[in-house]
Write an enzyme that holds these catalytic residues in place. Structure first.
Site, PDB file in Angstrom:
ATOM      1  N   GLY A   1       0.853  -1.186   0.000  1.00  0.00           N
ATOM      2  CA  GLY A   1       0.000   0.000   0.000  1.00  0.00           C
ATOM      3  C   GLY A   1       0.886   1.233   0.000  1.00  0.00           C
ATOM      4  O   GLY A   1       1.878   1.292   0.735  1.00  0.00           O
TER       5      GLY A   1
ATOM      6  N   THR B   1       8.876   1.666  -5.490  1.00  0.00           N
ATOM      7  CA  THR B   1      10.076   2.486  -5.630  1.00  0.00           C
ATOM      8  C   THR B   1       9.776   3.980  -5.479  1.00  0.00           C
ATOM      9  O   THR B   1      10.585   4.723  -4.927  1.00  0.00           O
ATOM     10  CB  THR B   1      10.755   2.219  -6.988  1.00  0.00           C
ATOM     11  OG1 THR B   1       9.825   2.470  -8.049  1.00  0.00           O
ATOM     12  CG2 THR B   1      11.227   0.773  -7.072  1.00  0.00           C
TER      13      THR B   1
ATOM     14  N   ASP C   1       7.497   5.182  -3.548  1.00  0.00           N
ATOM     15  CA  ASP C   1       7.283   5.386  -2.114  1.00  0.00           C
ATOM     16  C   ASP C   1       8.622   5.443  -1.375  1.00  0.00           C
ATOM     17  O   ASP C   1       8.794   6.240  -0.446  1.00  0.00           O
ATOM     18  CB  ASP C   1       6.403   4.276  -1.552  1.00  0.00           C
ATOM     19  CG  ASP C   1       5.075   4.177  -2.279  1.00  0.00           C
ATOM     20  OD1 ASP C   1       4.483   5.229  -2.591  1.00  0.00           O
ATOM     21  OD2 ASP C   1       4.639   3.049  -2.556  1.00  0.00           O
TER      22      ASP C   1
ATOM     23  N   ASN D   1       3.919   1.770   2.577  1.00  0.00           N
ATOM     24  CA  ASN D   1       5.301   1.640   2.125  1.00  0.00           C
ATOM     25  C   ASN D   1       6.160   2.792   2.629  1.00  0.00           C
ATOM     26  O   ASN D   1       7.312   2.603   3.038  1.00  0.00           O
ATOM     27  CB  ASN D   1       5.346   1.617   0.594  1.00  0.00           C
ATOM     28  CG  ASN D   1       4.636   0.430  -0.010  1.00  0.00           C
ATOM     29  OD1 ASN D   1       4.364  -0.560   0.667  1.00  0.00           O
ATOM     30  ND2 ASN D   1       4.320   0.531  -1.292  1.00  0.00           N
TER      31      ASN D   1
END
Length: 339
Positions: free
Chosen positions: A35, A279, A281, A39
């Site tokens: 999510g 990535t 996040d 994250n």
């Protein structure tokens, strides 16, 4: 100095086809928790911050598992409650070479999507917080989640809590209900201090087009339009990705600031990518960590980019990288075996 950071969004289970198989090519799915906002919370917890999650999950074994996974990674889950509805899911088939990856959402009628916006006591949930992180995924899930996200951002602004907003436009989610994305997203941009967005996000929100001979020029022009429209907004930050194939990318980053600053990193070459999910996040968490640690804007941008690059090497949604690992990437010394 560690910060108290609150993240608001849905906790998801990701069901992925093994390796590079298509969905149900063989009768097996690998399950991880994720999510967008979760994250970010996990990544910030790994970097030493007091990260707390606000969400709603079903009162069953799936909800218990998702909450337990965040707790295991150091995230405060005291404000994750249970409610009527099901567990939000998404399915992933990871592509290879010139076959793109595919995501299928299964989030309708989830406990988070059904939760009433009036059920969140934002003054209490944000008490003592330094920063609130939201993403455009949450308001895309329905009218209640959109109202809850807007309320959270407005309470944060009133309370002096900084607001971080990641545009994260998901057309499939917005199309599932009678939504008006620009109207909703404009209200979230209006409360943000920092926005993770590119020129396409800003054009959508403002209903304006930008011009320029390069992607960087269009981003800078769009950022200037956003600063004119949203007085609280101080920074626009985005990654810059060039894809040669599914598992060979060039990744850079750019930041534009209200005071006229423009920062552009050099690009990293990413080959043999393990997992691209999460990535962005990891990038957002890295930039937020850098800014909260009194790094310069340029250094915070580079730190976020290095964190994003590392996440490409790690399966699952979460980034578990610590500061030493990220700084090793920045210094170009991350390849030796640590003994």
């Amino acid at each position: 100095m560690p910060k108290n950071i609150v993240c608001f969004g849905e906790l998801l289970l990701r069901l992925g086809a093994p390796g590079h198989e298509r969905l149900l090519q063989t009768p097996r799915l690998d399950v991880v928790v994720g999510g967008a906002e979760a994250n970010v919370a996990v990544a910030l917890a790994q970097l030493g911050h007091a990260a707390a999650m606000v969400s709603v999950v079903p009162d069953n074994a799936l909800g218990v598992a998702t909450v337990g996974e965040l707790r295991r990674h150091g995230v405060d889950v005291a404000a994750v409650h249970t409610g009527a509805g099901r567990q939000g899911l998404y399915f992933l088939a990871t592509g290879a070479m010139h076959r793109a990856s595919e995501v299928l959402y299964d989030r309708a009628q989830s406990a988070f999507a059904l939760a009433s916006a009036s059920g969140y006591d934002w003054p209490r949930l944000l008490a003592g917080a330094d920063l609130l992180h939201l993403s455009g995924v949450t308001p895309a899930l329905g009218a209640e989640t959109a109202a809850a996200a807007i309320a959270a951002a407005r309470v944060a602004r009133t309370a002096g809590v900084q607001v971080s907003f990641d545009g994260n436009y998901r057309a499939k989610l917005w199309a599932a209900w009678d939504s008006d994305p620009p109207v909703v997203l404009r209200q979230l941009f209006a409360e943000a201090d920092i926005a993770f967005a590119d020129h396409r996000d800003i054009e959508l929100v403002l209903g304006q087009t930008t011009s320029g001979d390069s992607r960087e020029q269009r981003i800078e022009a769009a950022a200037r339009q956003a600063f004119g429209a949203f007085p609280h907004l101080q920074r626009i930050v985005t990654t810059l990705r060039t894809q040669h194939s599914v598992d060979h990318h060039e990744l850079g980053a750019m930041m534009v600031t209200r005071d006229g600053g423009v920062h552009r990193t050099t690009d990293y070459t990413l080959t043999a990518i393990v997992d691209r999910i999460g990535t962005g996040d990891a990038f957002a968490a890295g930039v937020l960590h850098g800014l909260s640690s009194a790094m310069t804007d340029a250094d915070a941008l580079h730190f976020g980019l290095a964190a994003a690059c590392l996440k490409h090497s790690e399966p699952g949604d979460f980034s578990r990288a610590n500061q030493m690992e990220i700084e090793a990437v920045m210094a170009g010394t991350g390849f030796d075996v640590r003994r």
